[in-house]
Scaffold this active site. Sequence first.
Site, PDB file in Angstrom:
ATOM      1  N   ASP A 315       0.717   0.055 -17.238  1.00 16.56           N
ATOM      2  CA  ASP A 315       1.139   0.446 -15.898  1.00 16.56           C
ATOM      3  C   ASP A 315       2.048   1.643 -16.015  1.00 16.56           C
ATOM      4  O   ASP A 315       2.890   1.710 -16.903  1.00 16.56           O
ATOM      5  CB  ASP A 315       1.908  -0.717 -15.244  1.00 16.56           C
ATOM      6  CG  ASP A 315       0.961  -1.584 -14.438  1.00 16.56           C
ATOM      7  OD1 ASP A 315      -0.001  -1.037 -13.880  1.00 16.56           O
ATOM      8  OD2 ASP A 315       1.193  -2.811 -14.393  1.00 16.56           O
ATOM      9  N   GLU A 356      15.270   6.851  -4.546  1.00 16.22           N
ATOM     10  CA  GLU A 356      14.833   8.210  -4.234  1.00 16.22           C
ATOM     11  C   GLU A 356      15.844   8.889  -3.302  1.00 16.22           C
ATOM     12  O   GLU A 356      16.259  10.024  -3.529  1.00 16.22           O
ATOM     13  CB  GLU A 356      13.450   8.215  -3.560  1.00 16.22           C
ATOM     14  CG  GLU A 356      12.287   7.912  -4.486  1.00 16.22           C
ATOM     15  CD  GLU A 356      11.988   6.429  -4.564  1.00 16.22           C
ATOM     16  OE1 GLU A 356      12.810   5.630  -4.063  1.00 16.22           O
ATOM     17  OE2 GLU A 356      10.941   6.066  -5.141  1.00 16.22           O
ATOM     18  N   ALA A 387       6.933   1.315   8.476  1.00 18.57           N
ATOM     19  CA  ALA A 387       5.540   1.442   8.042  1.00 18.57           C
ATOM     20  C   ALA A 387       4.722   2.222   9.061  1.00 18.57           C
ATOM     21  O   ALA A 387       3.727   2.854   8.714  1.00 18.57           O
ATOM     22  CB  ALA A 387       4.938   0.069   7.828  1.00 18.57           C
ATOM     23  N   GLN A 388       5.157   2.161  10.362  1.00 18.48           N
ATOM     24  CA  GLN A 388       4.387   2.879  11.386  1.00 18.48           C
ATOM     25  C   GLN A 388       4.612   4.388  11.282  1.00 18.48           C
ATOM     26  O   GLN A 388       3.684   5.169  11.215  1.00 18.48           O
ATOM     27  CB  GLN A 388       4.771   2.408  12.801  1.00 18.48           C
ATOM     28  CG  GLN A 388       4.182   1.064  13.186  1.00 18.48           C
ATOM     29  CD  GLN A 388       4.907  -0.080  12.491  1.00 18.48           C
ATOM     30  OE1 GLN A 388       6.124  -0.076  12.409  1.00 18.48           O
ATOM     31  NE2 GLN A 388       4.158  -1.056  11.994  1.00 18.48           N
ATOM     32  N   MET A 391       8.366   7.696   8.054  1.00 13.93           N
ATOM     33  CA  MET A 391       9.383   8.756   7.949  1.00 13.93           C
ATOM     34  C   MET A 391      10.745   8.074   8.033  1.00 13.93           C
ATOM     35  O   MET A 391      10.878   6.970   8.519  1.00 13.93           O
ATOM     36  CB  MET A 391       9.306   9.742   9.120  1.00 13.93           C
ATOM     37  CG  MET A 391       8.004  10.491   9.263  1.00 13.93           C
ATOM     38  SD  MET A 391       8.120  11.637  10.614  1.00 13.93           S
ATOM     39  CE  MET A 391       8.223  10.565  12.009  1.00 13.93           C
ATOM     40  N   ASP A 530      -2.624  -8.947 -10.716  1.00  8.30           N
ATOM     41  CA  ASP A 530      -3.006  -8.580 -12.081  1.00  8.30           C
ATOM     42  C   ASP A 530      -3.784  -9.695 -12.755  1.00  8.30           C
ATOM     43  O   ASP A 530      -4.418  -9.495 -13.794  1.00  8.30           O
ATOM     44  CB  ASP A 530      -1.764  -8.305 -12.948  1.00  8.30           C
ATOM     45  CG  ASP A 530      -1.126  -6.969 -12.595  1.00  8.30           C
ATOM     46  OD1 ASP A 530      -1.866  -6.070 -12.138  1.00  8.30           O
ATOM     47  OD2 ASP A 530       0.097  -6.841 -12.763  1.00  8.30           O
TER      48      ASP A 530
END
Lengths: 690, 602, 196
Positions: A315, A356, A387-388, A391, A530
């Site tokens: 991975d 981030e 999620a929509q 941003m 997995d």
Amino acid sequence: MTHKALSASLFDSDLLKQAVWEAFKKLTPQQQWKNPVMFVVYLGSLLTTCLWLQTLAGAGEESAGFILTITVWLWFTVLFANFAEAAAEGRSKAQAAFLRTAKRDIAAKKLDEPRYGSDYSKIAGSSLVKGDVVLIEAGDFVPGDGDVIEGVASVDESAITGESAPVIRESGGDFSSVTGGTRVLSDWLVVRISANPGETFLDRMISMVEGAKRQKTPNEIALTILLVALTLVFLMATVTLLPFSLYSVETSGSGHPISITVLVALLVCLIPTTIGGLLSAIGVAGIGRMMQKNVIATSGRAVEAAGDVDVLLLDKTGTITLGNRQAAAFIPAKGISEKQLADAAQLASLTDETPEGRSIVVLAKQKFGLRERDVQSLGATFIHFSAQTRMSGVNLQGRQIRKGAEDAIKQYVIEQGGRFPDQMQKMVVDVARRGSTPLVVADSKQALGVIELKDIVKGGIKERFIELRQMGIKTIMITGDNRLTAAAIAAEAGVDDFLAEATPEAKLALIRQHQADGRLVAMTGDGTNDAPALAQADVAVAMNSGTQAAKEAGNMVDLDSNPTKLIEIVETGKQMLMTRGALTTFSVANDVAKYFAIIPAAFATTYPALNVLNVMGLATPASAILSAVIFNALIIIALIPLALKGIKYQPLGAEKLLQNNLLVYGVGGLIVPFIGIKAIDLVLVTMNLV
Amino acid sequence: MNEAGFLQILIYLIALLVLSKPLGVYMARVYQDESIVANTWFAGLERGLYRLCGIQDKQDMRWQQYAGALLVFNLLGLLVVYALQTCQDWLPLNPQTLPAIAPDSALNTAISFATNTNWQGYAGEASMSYLTQMLGLTVQNFLSAASGMAVLVALIRGFSRRNTSSIGNFWVDMTRTTLYILLPLSLLLAIALVGQGVVQTFDRYATVKLQEPLTYSTPTVDAVGHAVLDAQGHPITQTQQSQEQTLALGPAASQIAIKQLGTNGGGFFNANSAHPYENPTPLSNFLEMLAILLIPAALCHTFGFLVGDSRQGWTLLAAMTLVFVALVFVTVSAEQHGNPALTSLGVDQASSIQQPGGNMEGKEARFGIVNSALWAVATTAASNGSVNAMHDSFTPIGGMIPMWLIQLGEVIFGGVGSGLYGMIVFALVAVFIAGLMIGRTPEYLGKKIEAFEMQMAAVIILIPPLLVLGGTALAVMTEAGKASILNPGAHGFSEVLYALSSAGNNNGSAFAGLSANVPFYNYLLGLAMLVSRYGLMIPVLAIAGSLAAKKHVPVGPGTLPTHTPLFAVLLIITVLMVGALTFVPALALGPIVEQLHMLAHP
Amino acid sequence: MTSYFRPAVTLLLLMTIITGGFYPALVTLLAQSVFPAQANGSLIRDKQGQAIGSTQIGQGFSQARYFWGRPSATAPYPYNATASGGSNLGPTNPALRDAVAQRIQALQQLDLDNHAPVPVDLVTASASGLDPHISIAAANYQVKRVAEARQLPESKVRDLVDSHIEPRQWRVFGEARVNVLGLNLALDAAAQTARP
């Protein structure tokens, strides 16, 4: 626990004492029969013992002292082999004992209904069956393996992993499994039990460690066949020497035929007792070494298969790269300064607690000295990622700063009546091609620029991949990234190939394709998705932090949950095979010197001319035979550390590796006994033992 | 050894290596069913044969079927040879009216020729009719050779095929080998040999007038053939005179050609290739010697070609050649040193421009030392067993090398087909050890070598030593076994050991002092030949079947290369170690101690 | 097994015809038409056409006037061309030593002042018992004896020997040698031409 406890010296005195005692206990025919080579030595020892008893009755074929000395050393040979096995097992047993302490009977709170707050009854943990649902509260021990269906809690797993820092377990996701014997430190969990009594992870570990389920691995079986064949060849060569010797005495008219004692001594010296005596110790030690690395293998077969791996699926995230991407550059749009972009980006990220987001704030500070501003005083409204919208950003003083994926921001800018310049598009692609993730920043209808979020490849990983390539193993990086990004990271990390935009189906298909080509595939995994791929792979290492499904599907569990461990696992597998091969070669090469010692001695009375072959200049026929037998026994002891540690693996390529090992163990095996037997002979002579 | 000797060995090796390549590729084409010149001529004949025999030539066999066909065919051939011998007295083409062969000898010879051993318990010119030589022995010379090659090709298919249960069609392999490989080569060689003076006629034996009349004495025998004794118990002899010499003739060239090409070795005459009518000139000697190793060497290339990597064939050939060359030099120098016992009598054994010198007992003047020693090594490296000098009279070390070559399992070139399949089995063992030493499950030519292959390899490696050592032990423990020994001391032991080594590895040469044409040895050696031939062929076919069923593992950087000098060396070490460790004790009591005695008491 | 029976029987029969009948017949046909002399035994005939030997097969000689060939171990008499074979005596067998000693004695008895070491091939039995050749050394060793027995000048006999030396074939193969029967026939022929 364990690695500390286990890495204790090979010759820890308690373990030693135990092993000596075990060596004697293994002297039963049933135990010896399991090892055909040593069984022959065992029978030989019994035979010479009888011959010695016969001399006591006054009818010996050789002097009583000689037969007794030979007999004693033959028994030592058997005992030394037993000791080697016991020493290897001893270390495992110590670990099993430790694991057992985690397996005391725990009271379980069995819930009547599978939800928090339901009534429960207290029953013994050992009576839980698959499907039961239990409540575990702070301070409770987890009564059995299971999946969290409700709740979040910190769990102390040191009983299994030896790692003292607590881990978080919660329902859903990849951190939902709990293991029996661990302890919940805070909060509570509702757990559905996933294993019947006796089949829990802990049970499997203990039985594995104790070797109760240890079966011979395929290569071990094949090698045993070869060793048995060699033993039979030497059996024939020695047994027929008796009639040959009788005929020689008859035709030369001098001397005595070879005695049974000498024949047995010759036989024991010739058959591959070195490897025969150490074979099972090597196997046990191999699994033991895995354990020292905190990897629990479910079978020796899996460890051995690890040595054969051709393809390694890794991975990307967490294995090849550090888990998180970090801001590496601000790339402003036309007409915008880099500082303006940095300022906007920092504002948009002030409350973004993701790694981030934090890295953007830090980078802006490093590059332009932009201080973090007090969020409250700005009177800003922060827009969190959803999620929509895909941003996040901030509204303040009339500015509406947004950052997000290219398509999301593009849509936003256009909605605001702005234009998304082509040049931005190009910048985004450039960043992606470098293997980084582009994050576009916009202020209302104006696109300000791109933040380059970079995947940081782990230090030293490239070197590991070079090593793997030299071992002959192909590495394939698995990532959800798009092809462009994946290709760039693959190049930077030095993997041979990559699978981009990977889905569980794509992973499975990749494994099957390689297997159809005849390759052996290894992979690591932790998530439930997995599991199919893990089940398909030949060597599948599940992370201990992973789900129960992943652990069930794998044939090894890494307690440290460290994906780069695969490389060490492969090395250990190879070491196990190499140690067997090297000791076999050594064992057979030894025979040359033993012939030079014993043949002239055995026929000294019939054909004194054969003394020309006594190149070592051994003192007397008796001392020659005795020296060979003693050398043969002592070499087993001398090689125990090697058998337990395994010979060192160097990734040099097959040809070079073979050449090195042939030189060390083949040529070494030719020379060492000449020196050893001569030295023993000198000692015997100086001590007037012969 | 002088320059001329060195040059002859060099020319021999060059000729062998140069010719082996094109022949090897040609044979590969034959087995791949590709169009070849002979094919276009004989394609009709081949198809006709299949139709007459009811052979479905396109239908491949599983290994069990292949083995079954092989066994039935070989057993049938064996019975025919037995029948021909025991009935030759009333069959045609028996100009010397030779009597029927005794059952024990006939059985031994039948087994011997069916198994490609061609051990000769009998004296050809004194016992076998032309018909027996042709229909029995010559035919088996072809068919036993073709059987060995068929098994090899089946094994090669095990490597080249994948995921299949079939390894070829025995009848087709058999037929094509005989028609397209053995017959054309034999025809060429036979004619060349006649040109050198090998006889080829159906006429009865010739009688010539002697230059110097012969006087000799024979024991007087009574009516039932017992020697008549005088009062002191000594046999009474009578003096006889003769003006004539009877020259044994026969259709020799046709049989000798295939006897060499098919690594058979059974001579038309008792003295085998030492007989001037079998091997009249140094050139015929060179051609026959070349024929001994030609097909075994060429098959290495066939192997490389068929597995798709010519380097694999070269590696095996290089390993064989290296061992061969080394042992040639040992043997030549041992023989050239001569016999110290004769030096003390005033015999000149020094090599000079006027004489080859050395140990000439049992050797022919036209061959001298070099060609006799070179032949001895070639014929025992291959499982040929024909001789152009008497191995029993070699110096101890000079005789030990041929014996040891046989004991190595007939894998240094070895018999046609059988040598290479034996060598491949050794390669499996070498690969197994090497694979472990580099930390990988061993694989050879893309096929994983696992427990089943090791099991079969173990059987293949175990059987010959069991027969050789066990048989020798039996022989030296029984009066019947000891009674046949000619030479005293350790050399007598060597005679028995050599006989069992030869039979137990299907070679056929002998320390001929041993009177082996007695029931004890006829049966013991017959059994050894039978077991070592089929006891090895069947597991080889089993390996072929097992390998064919496996998938192919692609070659990667972690794969042990099996086409390198290192692997060749490892293979050599494996063969020599197994051979040395198994037989050193026995050899110590035979040739080794004899050599020490010879040097110590000239 | 029975399914193999028909192919096995038929194929064996056909192969026997091809390799055991057709093939030797073809070789014989070719041999008799291309190399008839060799194919029939390389016989030597006298003027009357009677076969008096073969260039390939040796004959026994024991008289002083003839060159002797290799000792022959065939039974019941030497150079028995219907029972080829060697002595098979091992190198350390006392019988070999005795036999060689006897042969040396026999040679020296007829050649009293020849004290040169005896060339080895002259006192050791050949492999076939039919070896037609001896080494040049072995021929030279006997020149004096033959010359004396025939009362010929040594040089003449020596010349005859030299003219009968067969060098290595193609200058490379085998050993230089002398055909004993050929040399002896030439000696007899020389005597006949000298006498009348």
